[in-house]
Design a protein around this motif. Sequence first.
Motif, short mmCIF file in Angstrom:
data_model
loop_
_atom_site.label_atom_id
_atom_site.label_comp_id
_atom_site.label_asym_id
_atom_site.label_seq_id
_atom_site.Cartn_x
_atom_site.Cartn_y
_atom_site.Cartn_z
N GLY A 168 -106.17 -62.11 46.90
CA GLY A 168 -105.81 -62.89 48.07
C GLY A 168 -104.44 -63.50 47.91
N THR A 169 -103.97 -64.15 48.94
CA THR A 169 -102.62 -64.69 48.92
C THR A 169 -102.44 -65.76 47.86
N GLY A 170 -103.51 -66.39 47.41
CA GLY A 170 -103.41 -67.42 46.39
C GLY A 170 -103.50 -66.92 44.97
N THR A 171 -103.38 -65.64 44.75
CA THR A 171 -103.64 -65.09 43.42
C THR A 171 -102.61 -65.47 42.37
N ILE A 172 -101.42 -65.86 42.75
CA ILE A 172 -100.42 -66.21 41.75
C ILE A 172 -100.93 -67.35 40.88
N PRO A 191 -107.02 -63.99 52.46
CA PRO A 191 -106.52 -62.61 52.35
C PRO A 191 -105.29 -62.36 53.21
N SER A 192 -104.55 -61.35 52.87
CA SER A 192 -103.41 -60.99 53.71
C SER A 192 -103.89 -60.56 55.09
N THR A 193 -105.08 -59.99 55.18
CA THR A 193 -105.69 -59.70 56.48
C THR A 193 -106.49 -60.94 56.88
N VAL A 194 -105.84 -61.87 57.54
CA VAL A 194 -106.44 -63.19 57.76
C VAL A 194 -107.57 -63.14 58.78
N GLN A 195 -107.71 -62.03 59.52
CA GLN A 195 -108.81 -61.91 60.46
C GLN A 195 -110.09 -61.45 59.78
N SER A 196 -110.05 -61.14 58.50
CA SER A 196 -111.26 -60.72 57.81
C SER A 196 -112.25 -61.87 57.74
N THR A 197 -113.52 -61.55 57.60
CA THR A 197 -114.56 -62.57 57.57
C THR A 197 -114.78 -63.07 56.15
N LEU A 198 -115.37 -64.26 56.06
CA LEU A 198 -115.65 -64.83 54.75
C LEU A 198 -116.59 -63.94 53.95
N GLY A 199 -117.66 -63.47 54.58
CA GLY A 199 -118.60 -62.61 53.87
C GLY A 199 -117.97 -61.29 53.45
N GLY A 200 -117.16 -60.72 54.33
CA GLY A 200 -116.50 -59.46 54.00
C GLY A 200 -115.49 -59.61 52.88
N PHE A 201 -114.75 -60.73 52.91
CA PHE A 201 -113.76 -60.98 51.87
C PHE A 201 -114.43 -61.15 50.51
#
Length: 443
Positions: free
Chosen positions: A174-178, A157-167
């Motif tokens: 996410g940043t890889g969506t392209i 995610p662009s908010t890289v401090q987010s947790t795996l479970g929360g994401f």
Amino acid sequence: MTAPVVAVATDEGRPDFGPDDVDALADDLLAILGPRGVTSLPRALDRAARDGSGMSPILSAQDLGTPDLVCYPRTADVVPDIVRAAVARGVPITTRGKGTGNYGQVIPRFGGLVLDMTSLTEIQSVTERSVTAQAGARMINLEQAAWGRDSQLWMYPSTVQSTLGGFLGGGSAGTGTIVHGRNHQGFVDALDVVYATQDAEIVHLDGDDAQPFVHTYGVAGIIVSASVRVEPLQQWRCVYASFGSQREAFDAAFDLAAIEPKPRLLSADGAVVTAALPDDPALVRGRASVRGIVDARALDEATDLLVASGGRIEAVREGIAETVKLSTLSYNHPTWWLQKAQPGRWFHMEVRGDALVHRLEEVEQVYEGGMLHLEVGHQMMFGMLNGIYRNPAQVIDGVAALEELGVGVHSPHQWYVDLDADRVHALAQRTDPRGLLNPGRWM
């Protein structure tokens, strides 16, 4: 289920519990977790009643709830014990990561227990296919672990401090969506989940069985750990270009989407939004900006295209720290920086479609002070349309005008399950028969 653009929280779905139930649960949790594992201190309750929904003036004006208790499991095996205790007392459970989401999805609508998962941070394995970690592991740490094995996350995610479970529970992009689309479309290999039942245990789900629990705001189960996809590491370059006009910048970003290999991220902003971003010599004040995380094999093609489109290359950087930095200038973050620069002034709508580029000027005229932040997404342009906030009616009134322009609209001013809600509701009725997991999320 069709939901309105702006919703007002109600008491529908409130579980039947009271102070005696909360007190009894607190005693249960003390026995399970010890005195440092559960709290009702005001500062902890206040922290657990906040997330990124402050970006929405509509949500900020509503009382979305405050917990009665917060608990902090330090090992995964105690999560079923916590859930069984809460179910026995009839107290609702809202699962929380870092609280970086923007929709109020981790604010406990009716109080009860907040289950803070941020202490469950173990990264358990990295293979050629996936990385497996506990729900509280931060996405940036998963990305670093993958890079250490010459791999990369399909997306982070662009908010890289987010947790795996929360994401996984609340995120949808996410940043890889392209390349890969949203994270509920192939990112998750497996989940360990706890249902809200009297005999709660950790349930392991693989493949297609795991997918229904992604992007459900925690209403169908508590994610304890997950395996998510990785792929071979690409050599990324972070490209910053400036333009004399927003039109040139957006046209260049649109054209840049066609290069191969695809960029990992591609964002564009006009001069006003760019000026609100953190100081960086590559973000030139008074000029529009295009920023991309580009595969090194496509770097020459990308920079040539940007220059041919009227741009000026301001910087080319590399390394994981630089990709993380650039990702934090994408998605909702430019709106956040704009709001920080001018507090109380701006709201935004999430919008999508090629009309964002082809009919840019008309799109920005829909809302007073309209300014669009553009992202290149998976087979589509999308972004955040910022406008000067007056009242909720003004937000709603603009939707029809945007749709007439061929723009798809998603409201960030809501707190309910908004993706395939009927299916999620049916799932939750099986895995949470008493409606105790993050209740109050249905329209």
